[in-house]
Design an enzyme around this catalytic site. Structure first.
Site, PDB file in Angstrom:
ATOM      1  CG  ASP A   1       6.275  26.126  12.043  1.00 55.77           C
ATOM      2  OD1 ASP A   1       6.555  27.327  12.205  1.00 55.77           O
ATOM      3  OD2 ASP A   1       7.009  25.190  12.475  1.00 55.77           O
TER       4      ASP A   1
ATOM      5  CG  ASN B   1      19.461  43.921   9.730  1.00 55.07           C
ATOM      6  OD1 ASN B   1      19.130  44.737  10.592  1.00 55.07           O
ATOM      7  ND2 ASN B   1      18.762  42.831   9.490  1.00 55.07           N
TER       8      ASN B   1
ATOM      9  CG  HIS C   1      14.706  42.339   5.886  1.00 57.15           C
ATOM     10  ND1 HIS C   1      15.667  43.259   6.217  1.00 57.15           N
ATOM     11  CD2 HIS C   1      14.453  41.646   7.024  1.00 57.15           C
ATOM     12  CE1 HIS C   1      15.981  43.128   7.500  1.00 57.15           C
ATOM     13  NE2 HIS C   1      15.248  42.160   8.005  1.00 57.15           N
TER      14      HIS C   1
ATOM     15  CG  MET D   1      10.447  37.596  11.729  1.00 55.23           C
ATOM     16  SD  MET D   1       9.996  39.292  12.209  1.00 55.23           S
ATOM     17  CE  MET D   1      10.012  40.115  10.631  1.00 55.23           C
TER      18      MET D   1
ATOM     19  CD  GLU E   1      16.543  46.371   3.860  1.00 55.59           C
ATOM     20  OE1 GLU E   1      17.552  46.858   3.355  1.00 55.59           O
ATOM     21  OE2 GLU E   1      16.590  45.596   4.840  1.00 55.59           O
TER      22      GLU E   1
ATOM     23  CB  SER F   1      17.404  39.577   9.327  1.00 61.58           C
ATOM     24  OG  SER F   1      17.657  38.430  10.047  1.00 61.58           O
TER      25      SER F   1
HETATM   26  N1  LIG Z   1      12.855  38.129  14.671  1.00 55.14           N
HETATM   27  C1  LIG Z   1      13.225  39.214  14.026  1.00 55.14           C
HETATM   28  O1  LIG Z   1      13.347  40.316  14.594  1.00 55.14           O
HETATM   29  C2  LIG Z   1      13.456  39.147  12.549  1.00 55.14           C
HETATM   30  C3  LIG Z   1      13.370  40.320  11.791  1.00 55.14           C
HETATM   31  C4  LIG Z   1      13.520  40.237  10.410  1.00 55.14           C
HETATM   32  C5  LIG Z   1      13.796  39.012   9.811  1.00 55.14           C
HETATM   33  N2  LIG Z   1      13.895  37.891  10.587  1.00 55.14           N
HETATM   34  C6  LIG Z   1      14.166  36.624   9.895  1.00 55.14           C
HETATM   35  O2  LIG Z   1      12.961  35.910   9.771  1.00 55.14           O
HETATM   36  C7  LIG Z   1      13.225  34.512   9.815  1.00 55.14           C
HETATM   37  C8  LIG Z   1      12.408  33.880  10.925  1.00 55.14           C
HETATM   38  O3  LIG Z   1      12.726  34.475  12.156  1.00 55.14           O
HETATM   39  P1  LIG Z   1      11.827  34.360  13.453  1.00 55.14           P
HETATM   40  O4  LIG Z   1      12.373  35.338  14.417  1.00 55.14           O
HETATM   41  O5  LIG Z   1      10.403  34.423  13.070  1.00 55.14           O
HETATM   42  O6  LIG Z   1      12.191  32.877  13.921  1.00 55.14           O
HETATM   43  P2  LIG Z   1      11.367  31.899  14.864  1.00 55.14           P
HETATM   44  O7  LIG Z   1      12.364  30.974  15.444  1.00 55.14           O
HETATM   45  O8  LIG Z   1      10.457  32.649  15.755  1.00 55.14           O
HETATM   46  O9  LIG Z   1      10.453  31.090  13.840  1.00 55.14           O
HETATM   47  C9  LIG Z   1      10.938  30.167  12.912  1.00 55.14           C
HETATM   48  C10 LIG Z   1       9.812  29.190  12.652  1.00 55.14           C
HETATM   49  O10 LIG Z   1      10.173  28.411  11.521  1.00 55.14           O
HETATM   50  C11 LIG Z   1       9.723  27.082  11.758  1.00 55.14           C
HETATM   51  N3  LIG Z   1      10.436  26.191  10.854  1.00 55.14           N
HETATM   52  C12 LIG Z   1      11.668  25.688  10.980  1.00 55.14           C
HETATM   53  N4  LIG Z   1      11.929  24.883   9.904  1.00 55.14           N
HETATM   54  C13 LIG Z   1      10.839  24.906   9.114  1.00 55.14           C
HETATM   55  C14 LIG Z   1      10.473  24.301   7.886  1.00 55.14           C
HETATM   56  N5  LIG Z   1      11.316  23.482   7.276  1.00 55.14           N
HETATM   57  N6  LIG Z   1       9.274  24.579   7.361  1.00 55.14           N
HETATM   58  C15 LIG Z   1       8.405  25.393   7.988  1.00 55.14           C
HETATM   59  N7  LIG Z   1       8.689  25.980   9.169  1.00 55.14           N
HETATM   60  C16 LIG Z   1       9.885  25.743   9.720  1.00 55.14           C
HETATM   61  C17 LIG Z   1       9.976  26.862  13.226  1.00 55.14           C
HETATM   62  O11 LIG Z   1       9.194  25.799  13.715  1.00 55.14           O
HETATM   63  C18 LIG Z   1       9.569  28.207  13.801  1.00 55.14           C
HETATM   64  O12 LIG Z   1       8.199  28.223  14.147  1.00 55.14           O
HETATM   65  C19 LIG Z   1      14.725  34.392  10.011  1.00 55.14           C
HETATM   66  O13 LIG Z   1      15.330  34.233   8.770  1.00 55.14           O
HETATM   67  C20 LIG Z   1      15.102  35.720  10.635  1.00 55.14           C
HETATM   68  O14 LIG Z   1      16.436  36.068  10.401  1.00 55.14           O
HETATM   69  C21 LIG Z   1      13.707  37.940  11.927  1.00 55.14           C
END
Ligand SMILES: NC(=O)c1ccc[n+]([C@@H]2O[C@H](COP(=O)([O-])OP(=O)(O)OC[C@H]3O[C@@H](n4cnc5c(N)ncnc54)[C@H](O)[C@@H]3O)[C@@H](O)[C@H]2O)c1
Length: 716
Positions: A345, A502, A452, A326, A464, A431
């Protein structure tokens, strides 16, 4: 002035030439509403009566030429039934034919957007000149109809049947170069010279240097195709158009059948055929739903516009925390739309992956010739990857997209609040987790909102924007403004676990899990739901979302709504996770995946899956497709109604658009609320009662029961 009305005026320009100018009073754009059409006819008659007129140029007094017919008039018109619709369009056609049949040459100057009815009027002219900044096209199929003011008759006679089929059945807008190449316009002229070019052309007609009468005769005659050519053109088009449109979108095929039947007829008889087929399309439930979607989209954009007006904050620098699926997508989208963004990150390799994804998406656009390599470099330059909070002091908004864990998120917020300015907005892309609960412990909870995005960020139009208990209007307004700037459609919703989209998606998954629990074959469920119109069935969608992600989110939703989202049995998806089948991300879930030639994951059936889930499901049982649809859709729709009751989402318009834009709810069904309207609210409540024994998700909420009792609908 020869004529002046509420929409059209006719003024003499000298040498017998008159300018018929369209400038609809009290409107920012020109549209062919009933007032304008009647006025066009009066203006035409005024011109016809004046023997001194030798030629006409048609122009627009607005920056657009004509955006089309007035879609807000369609509902009542189409509700009057097929016969009345056919009669109505024939009346308009008589007006356009009277204009086309003026005894003098006509040239139109297309200065801006010229769509639908606008292009139909332009085609009724003898010659067309167009500005390079304008666009033309017939988007009607997107509304479940096709051109009904003679467009499907004139266009094939002007640009040939193959081109016309492509223009009408695809609904695509055409830029000036494409319009010139296909012969829809005769010249492309710089905007400042456009009107003069139209005058020059009409003078050439008057002087006999351009054969306008010959031109016009071609439009009045049957298509110039012999029987074999006709058969070939239409047979090959039928197959292509039928496959592209699919069974749920009948308008393109109706347009095609109409063109086929009208091909060997002269204009007037062809127009009769067009009216007949147009009326057939206009009264379909698909047209009703798609017109509803168009109008709902306008309501949603207006609501977003009202929020944006409330914001004075400039967002010149954004930041995203987390460079994962994301975070990487958000950084890309922000950069593409011109807002520089810092991407932070905690892992170097995550940053490299995030940048890699952005550059892959941009490279594809360079390959397709959509952007230049320089533009790609410039866009990538707007993303600054970092492992520290170095220049967070200059950031206006931070979008948090770290792992879905409230403890991690809260720790990150505490850290980040210490390094940013007092007015910096912090937006979480969580999410499911309640924004109000995430704000606990923040020093400035008024600056905290939810933002979102949906996966994949560059493709899904919805954002959202979530109002927590303490979120300020200023923070919400600025977030809405950024979402729009990023090319997305923001919908402001109130806070609760899962927010709106969701929150209603998980009951749908619950319906799916219950079906499997009771012995349904997941392949049959996917097939029924795809036939219903979803881009993918629930098992396939689970694989795309990721089983672990889905199970984790389901836990959050169960904690938030234990009365209806906490299963007291083990779901098949939980079994998948236990077996390390996480879905597409590790190549196996309900299906198995292997990269195709283009490297995209291609799904195939895995015969071992049924054995794996056997311990948690009943013996195999056949379910009729209607039952599968009902058991998946009822829990979703009921939750939509609860969200409306609780004002999580403000209006049925926003609810429907959020579902279409966020999770691909079938547009031809118009969204969940329109789906209930089209089923009949009373019938839907009866369906809930039929499945009441399945538990709370199937219990019709008060809103629906009250509506059914009062005979009310969501829309009109
Ligand atoms: N994947 C989806 O379909 C989706 C859709 C909507 C919302 N989301 C939400 O988006 C957020 C991220 O999801 P994702 O799928 O991208 O996860 P992901 O695991 O692909 O990425 C998370 C990233 O955050 C980094 N991270 C962890 N701790 C950190 C910190 N303290 N500072 C900076 N970076 C840090 C990790 O190294 C990783 O690269 C979540 O809250 C998820 O619920 C995901």
């Amino acid at each position: 002035m020869l004529y002046s009305g509420p929409a059209f005026s006719v003024a003499a320009l000298g040498d017998g030439i008159v300018e018929l100018k369209f400038d609809l009073a009290g409107e920012s754009v020109n549209k062919l509403n009933q007032t304008a059409l009647k006025d066009l006819d009066s203006a035409t008659q005024a011109i016809a009566k004046d023997a001194s007129v030798k030629g006409v140029i048609l122009t627009s007094g607005k920056t657009v030429f004509i955006v089309g017919a007035d879609v807000t008039e369609f509902g009542a018109m189409f509700a009057a039934g097929e016969e009345s619709v056919a009669k109505g369009v024939l009346e308009v056609n008589r007006m356009l034919c009277r204009f086309e049949d003026l005894p003098v040459p006509t040239v139109v100057a297309i200065n801006g957007v010229c769509l639908g009815g606008g292009l139909e009027l332009a085609l009724a002219c003898d010659y067309r000149v167009m500005s390079p900044t304008a666009s033309v096209g017939f988007p009607e199929v997107k509304l479940g109809i096709f051109p009904g003011f003679g467009g499907s008759v004139r266009l094939p006679r002007v640009i040939g049947i193959d081109n016309a089929v492509e223009w009408i059945c695809s609904g695509a807008d055409k830029k000036a170069d494409a319009a010139l190449k296909d012969g829809a316009v005769d010249a492309v002229v710089a905007p400042e010279h456009l009107r003069d070019a139209a005058i020059a052309m009409v003078k050439q007609c008057i002087a006999g240097k351009l054969d306008w009468k010959g031109r016009r005769a071609e439009k009045l005659a049957p298509l110039k195709l012999n029987a074999i050519e006709q058969a070939m053109a239409f047979t090959s088009s039928m197959a292509v158009v039928g496959a592209q449109a699919g069974p749920n979108y009948p308008a393109p095929m109706l347009a095609l059948k109409n063109m086929q039947q009208a091909a060997s007829l002269g204009r007037d008889a062809a127009i009769e055929v067009e009216a007949k087929y147009f009326a057939k399309a206009a009264v379909t439930p698909q047209a009703k739903a798609l017109i509803g979607v168009f109008l709902a989209d306008q309501v949603v954009k207006k609501a977003a516009g009202a929020w944006e007006k409330k914001s004075t904050k400039q967002i010149s620098q954004a930041a995203v925390l987390g460079a994962g699926i994301m975070g990487g997508g958000i950084a890309y989208q922000s950069a593409v739309k011109g807002t520089p963004i810092v991407m932070k990150d905690i892992r170097e390799e995550a940053l490299a992956l995030g940048m890699g994804e952005a550059s892959k998406l941009l490279s594809k656009q360079v390959e397709r010739g959509r952007i230049s390599p320089e533009k790609m470099g410039e866009t990538l330059g707007r993303i600054r990857p970092t492992l520290n909070y170095g220049d967070f002091g200059g950031v206006d908004i931070i979008i948090e997209a770290v792992v879905e864990n409230p403890k991690v998120k809260k720790a990150v917020f505490a850290e980040v609040e210490g390094v940013v300015r007092e007015d910096t907005i912090i937006a979480s892309n969580t999410s499911t987790i309640s924004i109000t609960s995430l704000a606990e412990g923040l020093k400035r909870p008024q600056n905290f909102v939810g933002m979102h995005f949906f996966n994949p960020v560059h493709m899904m139009p919805l954002v959202e924007v979530i109002r927590g208990k303490q979120s300020s209007d200023a923070a919400l307004a600025a977030t809405v403004k950024l979402a729009t700037k990023m090319g997305k459609t923001p919908v402001v919703v109130n806070d609760c676990p899962g927010f709106f989209v969701n929150r209603v998606l998980f009951p749908y998954f619950a319906g799916f899990h219950m079906l499997l629990r009771d012995g349904a074959d997941f392949l049959a469920v996917d097939k029924a739901m795809e036939k219903f119109g979803w881009p993918m069935g629930p098992a396939y969608l689970m694989d795309v979302v990721g089983m672990d992600t889905a199970v984790h989110a389901a836990g959050v939703m169960a904690a938030g709504f234990p009365d209806r989202m906490k299963p007291d049995w083990k779901t098949t998806t939980q079994v998948m996770v236990e077996n390390q089948r996480f879905g597409q991300k590790n190549g196996k879930g309900y299906y198995v995946y292997a990269p195709d030639k283009k490297g995209k994951p291609k799904k195939t059936v895995d015969p071992t899956v049924n054995g794996l889930i056997a311990p948690v499901v009943a013996p195999r049982k056949e379910f009729a497709p209607e039952e599968i649809v009902a058991r998946c859709m009822v829990p979703m729709v009921n939750e939509v109604a609860r969200c409306l009751e609780e004002k999580i989402v403000a209006t049925p318009y926003e609810a429907d658009m959020a579902l279409i834009f966020g999770i691909g709810f079938p547009p031809f069904r118009g969204g969940a609320c329109r789906y209930v309207d089209q089923s009949g609210v009373g019938n839907f409540v009866a369906l809930c009662e039929k499945y009441a024994s399945l538990g709370k998700p199937y219990e019709a909420p008060k809103l629906l029961r009250d509506m059914a009792a009062a005979g009310k609908k969501f829309f009109g």
